[in-house]
Write a protein that holds these residues in place. Structure first.
Motif, PDB file in Angstrom:
ATOM      1  N   TYR A 219      22.318  58.500  31.691  1.00 13.62           N
ATOM      2  CA  TYR A 219      23.193  57.610  30.915  1.00 13.62           C
ATOM      3  C   TYR A 219      24.427  57.209  31.723  1.00 13.62           C
ATOM      4  CZ  TYR A 219      26.426  55.904  27.403  1.00 13.62           C
ATOM      5  OH  TYR A 219      27.316  55.121  26.708  1.00 13.62           O
ATOM      6  N   CYS A 220      25.133  58.199  32.267  1.00 13.72           N
ATOM      7  CA  CYS A 220      26.390  57.908  32.966  1.00 13.72           C
ATOM      8  C   CYS A 220      26.158  57.089  34.231  1.00 13.72           C
ATOM      9  CB  CYS A 220      27.109  59.214  33.304  1.00 13.72           C
ATOM     10  SG  CYS A 220      27.736  60.105  31.861  1.00 13.72           S
ATOM     11  N   TYR A 221      25.199  57.526  35.049  1.00 12.40           N
ATOM     12  CA  TYR A 221      24.947  56.789  36.280  1.00 12.40           C
ATOM     13  C   TYR A 221      24.295  55.432  35.991  1.00 12.40           C
ATOM     14  CZ  TYR A 221      26.241  60.933  38.924  1.00 12.40           C
ATOM     15  OH  TYR A 221      26.936  61.984  39.463  1.00 12.40           O
ATOM     16  N   GLY A 222      23.566  55.345  34.868  1.00 12.45           N
ATOM     17  CA  GLY A 222      23.015  54.063  34.474  1.00 12.45           C
ATOM     18  C   GLY A 222      24.088  53.051  34.116  1.00 12.45           C
ATOM     19  N   ARG A 223      25.248  53.538  33.663  1.00 12.88           N
ATOM     20  CA  ARG A 223      26.392  52.660  33.387  1.00 12.88           C
ATOM     21  C   ARG A 223      27.245  52.443  34.630  1.00 12.88           C
ATOM     22  NH1 ARG A 223      28.092  52.619  28.071  1.00 12.88           N
ATOM     23  NH2 ARG A 223      29.547  51.000  28.834  1.00 12.88           N
ATOM     24  N   ILE A 224      27.255  53.420  35.522  1.00 14.99           N
ATOM     25  CA  ILE A 224      28.087  53.321  36.726  1.00 14.99           C
ATOM     26  C   ILE A 224      27.499  52.319  37.720  1.00 14.99           C
ATOM     27  CG2 ILE A 224      28.821  54.587  38.794  1.00 14.99           C
ATOM     28  CD1 ILE A 224      29.203  57.046  37.011  1.00 14.99           C
ATOM     29  N   ILE A 225      26.177  52.339  37.895  1.00 12.35           N
ATOM     30  CA  ILE A 225      25.539  51.483  38.915  1.00 12.35           C
ATOM     31  C   ILE A 225      25.828  49.995  38.689  1.00 12.35           C
ATOM     32  CG2 ILE A 225      23.301  50.684  39.789  1.00 12.35           C
ATOM     33  CD1 ILE A 225      22.329  53.573  39.628  1.00 12.35           C
ATOM     34  N   PRO A 226      25.679  49.443  37.474  1.00 10.21           N
ATOM     35  CA  PRO A 226      26.031  48.016  37.283  1.00 10.21           C
ATOM     36  C   PRO A 226      27.497  47.729  37.601  1.00 10.21           C
ATOM     37  CG  PRO A 226      24.725  48.809  35.446  1.00 10.21           C
ATOM     38  CD  PRO A 226      25.087  50.012  36.250  1.00 10.21           C
ATOM     39  N   LYS A 227      28.370  48.710  37.301  1.00  8.75           N
ATOM     40  CA  LYS A 227      29.791  48.539  37.610  1.00  8.75           C
ATOM     41  C   LYS A 227      30.007  48.467  39.119  1.00  8.75           C
ATOM     42  CE  LYS A 227      34.007  48.570  35.709  1.00  8.75           C
ATOM     43  NZ  LYS A 227      34.438  47.686  34.612  1.00  8.75           N
ATOM     44  N   LEU A 228      29.301  49.312  39.866  1.00 11.20           N
ATOM     45  CA  LEU A 228      29.426  49.300  41.319  1.00 11.20           C
ATOM     46  C   LEU A 228      28.859  48.015  41.910  1.00 11.20           C
ATOM     47  CD1 LEU A 228      28.411  52.982  42.165  1.00 11.20           C
ATOM     48  CD2 LEU A 228      30.713  52.013  42.196  1.00 11.20           C
ATOM     49  N   ILE A 229      27.753  47.550  41.350  1.00 16.27           N
ATOM     50  CA  ILE A 229      27.137  46.315  41.857  1.00 16.27           C
ATOM     51  C   ILE A 229      28.088  45.125  41.710  1.00 16.27           C
ATOM     52  CG2 ILE A 229      25.272  44.650  41.458  1.00 16.27           C
ATOM     53  CD1 ILE A 229      23.483  47.010  40.709  1.00 16.27           C
ATOM     54  N   SER A 230      28.865  45.119  40.625  1.00 11.62           N
ATOM     55  CA  SER A 230      29.787  44.003  40.390  1.00 11.62           C
ATOM     56  C   SER A 230      31.016  44.043  41.297  1.00 11.62           C
ATOM     57  CB  SER A 230      30.246  44.007  38.926  1.00 11.62           C
ATOM     58  OG  SER A 230      31.001  45.183  38.642  1.00 11.62           O
ATOM     59  N   MET A 231      31.246  45.179  41.941  1.00  9.94           N
ATOM     60  CA  MET A 231      32.390  45.289  42.841  1.00  9.94           C
ATOM     61  C   MET A 231      32.085  44.632  44.191  1.00  9.94           C
ATOM     62  SD  MET A 231      33.597  49.231  42.153  1.00  9.94           S
ATOM     63  CE  MET A 231      34.151  49.776  40.546  1.00  9.94           C
ATOM     64  N   LYS A 232      33.142  44.265  44.910  1.00  8.94           N
ATOM     65  CA  LYS A 232      32.983  43.611  46.198  1.00  8.94           C
ATOM     66  C   LYS A 232      33.121  44.581  47.368  1.00  8.94           C
ATOM     67  CE  LYS A 232      34.704  39.166  44.516  1.00  8.94           C
ATOM     68  NZ  LYS A 232      35.715  38.084  44.705  1.00  8.94           N
ATOM     69  N   SER A 233      33.300  45.843  47.053  1.00  7.48           N
ATOM     70  CA  SER A 233      33.469  46.847  48.108  1.00  7.48           C
ATOM     71  C   SER A 233      32.204  46.978  48.945  1.00  7.48           C
ATOM     72  CB  SER A 233      33.820  48.203  47.495  1.00  7.48           C
ATOM     73  OG  SER A 233      33.854  49.207  48.481  1.00  7.48           O
ATOM     74  N   GLN A 234      32.400  47.160  50.250  1.00  9.15           N
ATOM     75  CA  GLN A 234      31.257  47.314  51.150  1.00  9.15           C
ATOM     76  C   GLN A 234      30.599  48.685  50.991  1.00  9.15           C
ATOM     77  OE1 GLN A 234      32.771  46.526  55.066  1.00  9.15           O
ATOM     78  NE2 GLN A 234      32.872  44.296  54.747  1.00  9.15           N
ATOM     79  N   ARG A 235      31.309  49.617  50.375  1.00  6.48           N
ATOM     80  CA  ARG A 235      30.775  50.973  50.206  1.00  6.48           C
ATOM     81  C   ARG A 235      29.891  51.116  48.972  1.00  6.48           C
ATOM     82  NH1 ARG A 235      35.680  55.220  51.591  1.00  6.48           N
ATOM     83  NH2 ARG A 235      35.962  54.642  53.785  1.00  6.48           N
ATOM     84  N   ARG A 236      29.770  50.049  48.192  1.00  7.29           N
ATOM     85  CA  ARG A 236      29.032  50.188  46.930  1.00  7.29           C
ATOM     86  C   ARG A 236      27.568  50.550  47.158  1.00  7.29           C
ATOM     87  NH1 ARG A 236      29.434  44.643  47.713  1.00  7.29           N
ATOM     88  NH2 ARG A 236      27.499  43.442  47.414  1.00  7.29           N
ATOM     89  N   HIS A 237      26.967  50.032  48.217  1.00  9.33           N
ATOM     90  CA  HIS A 237      25.560  50.349  48.483  1.00  9.33           C
ATOM     91  C   HIS A 237      25.382  51.833  48.803  1.00  9.33           C
ATOM     92  CE1 HIS A 237      24.556  46.146  48.286  1.00  9.33           C
ATOM     93  NE2 HIS A 237      25.426  45.846  49.248  1.00  9.33           N
ATOM     94  N   LYS A 238      26.318  52.378  49.567  1.00 12.63           N
ATOM     95  CA  LYS A 238      26.272  53.809  49.885  1.00 12.63           C
ATOM     96  C   LYS A 238      26.449  54.646  48.626  1.00 12.63           C
ATOM     97  CE  LYS A 238      28.470  57.317  52.777  1.00 12.63           C
ATOM     98  NZ  LYS A 238      29.557  57.600  53.767  1.00 12.63           N
ATOM     99  N   ALA A 239      27.371  54.231  47.746  1.00  7.70           N
ATOM    100  CA  ALA A 239      27.605  54.965  46.496  1.00  7.70           C
ATOM    101  C   ALA A 239      26.374  54.921  45.597  1.00  7.70           C
ATOM    102  CB  ALA A 239      28.818  54.381  45.776  1.00  7.70           C
ATOM    103  N   ILE A 240      25.735  53.764  45.494  1.00  8.27           N
ATOM    104  CA  ILE A 240      24.531  53.635  44.667  1.00  8.27           C
ATOM    105  C   ILE A 240      23.410  54.491  45.230  1.00  8.27           C
ATOM    106  CG2 ILE A 240      22.729  52.022  43.926  1.00  8.27           C
ATOM    107  CD1 ILE A 240      24.918  49.853  43.855  1.00  8.27           C
TER     108      ILE A 240
END
Length: 357
Positions: A219-240
């Protein structure tokens, strides 16, 4: 991490055969016993060594740099302490598995069970707390009271609450655990007053040790991943990528074990009484519990060492502890760099000469 709710604190002999109260003629599972006496101590020892080194390093680094601690660091610290508490019990279970005889007395039986169960539930609950913390900070960064009050005091209160929950979840098994003289030797097991308590312990382990943390993570990571995808940070792929690894590692580590545990629940509910099923479940439990145990070795890697900040602190600590080794590594690295530079220069000269010719 939870085998002994089913076996060692319940009854190690359950790997090998029914008790005489279950059926008139117990099954002969000598092959399972022989396999376990060699396989389990070896694997327990490997898990203990690797897990102890990794988690002890996490604890040392966080204590050394406690002035820079935050909510995440406190969760990491308590997660590592939980894993260490669990790992302390493994040498005793390894000795018990090798001899099929508990030689440490009744007090140590309950003490080792206490460390084992408290460490297991502590590890699960602090993983849940870390997941919830990330969820509120990332998804509800601007609206959540939780994210605005992530003070050290609040973190300490949350950690105390998690340890209290872990103790409450562990108490039934600790209460019933005791030694007992039997024909094959002394056992350290949970002497349940009836099969209801035994069945409840299996279901409790399935729910608290697998279903609850998996649901929270999904549940939590399912909500976090769309939030990370919408960010412009270059680290988002590593976080996902890290989030997917966290979920996958937990699922692969604990799902086979919990499936086998549920089959044992069905066994005590009146199903799977044949000797073939019993032998198969015994072997399956030995394999799946070892996979589950390895999760405490992976926790320091996937929760701590992957972070740039923590890796820097680890390297800094190791340099202070082993300065000569790091100086040697630096010297070798420098020599290799000089050789590469020299070889590159030679090749450049050869190319230039060739062009002139």
């Amino acid at each position: 991490m939870a085998r002994h709710l089913l076996n060692t604190t319940d009854e190690y002999a359950e790997y090998y055969g029914y008790s005489e109260s279950d059926i008139a003629t117990p099954c002969n599972n000598g092959n399972v016993r022989a396999f376990g006496q060699v396989f389990l101590p070896t694997l327990y020892s490997i898990v203990f060594i690797l897990g102890f080194i990794g988690n002890a390093l996490v604890v040392c680094v966080l204590f050394k740099f406690h002035k820079t601690s935050n909510m995440t660091d406190m969760c990491l610290l308590n997660l590592a302490l939980s894993d260490l508490l669990f790992l302390i019990s493994l040498p005793f279970w390894a000795h018990y598995a090798a001899l099929n005889d508990w030689t440490f007395g009744n007090f140590m039986c309950r003490s080792v069970t206490f460390c084992y169960m408290l460490g297991f539930y502590g590890s699960i609950f602090f993983m849940i707390l870390m997941t919830a913390d990330r969820y509120f900070v990332i998804v509800h960064a601007n609206t959540s009271l939780f994210s605005k009050r992530r003070s050290v005091k609040a973190g300490v209160c949350m950690c105390i609450f998690m340890w209290t929950l872990s103790l409450l979840a562990s108490l039934p098994t600790i209460k019933f655990s005791q030694t007992k003289n039997e024909t094959n030797g002394v056992t350290c097991k949970a002497e349940y007053t009836d099969d209801v308590w035994r069945k409840v312990s299996y279901i409790k382990m399935n729910i608290l040790g697998w279903m609850l943390p998996l649901f929270v993570m999904l549940y939590c990571y399912g909500r976090i991943i769309p939030k990370l995808i919408s960010m412009k940070s270059q680290r988002r792929h590593k976080a996902i990528r890290l989030i997917l690894i966290l979920i996958l590692v937990f699922f692969v580590s604990w799902t086979p074990y919990n499936v086998v545990m549920f089959l044992y629940f069905l066994h005590y509910s009146g199903y799977f009484y044949s000797c073939g099923w019993q032998s198969g479940l015994g072997l399956a439990m030995q394999w799946t519990e070892t996979i589950a145990f390895s999760h405490c070795c992976l926790n320091p890697i996937i929760y701590a060492f992957v972070g740039q900040k923590f890796r820097t602190l680890v390297i800094k600590t190791l340099k202070q502890w082993f300065p000569s080794a790091f100086r040697h590594c630096v010297t070798i690295t420098s020599e290799m760099s000089e050789r590469r530079s020299s070889m590159y220069s030679m090749r450049s000269s050869e190319i230039s000469t060739t062009k002139i010719m």
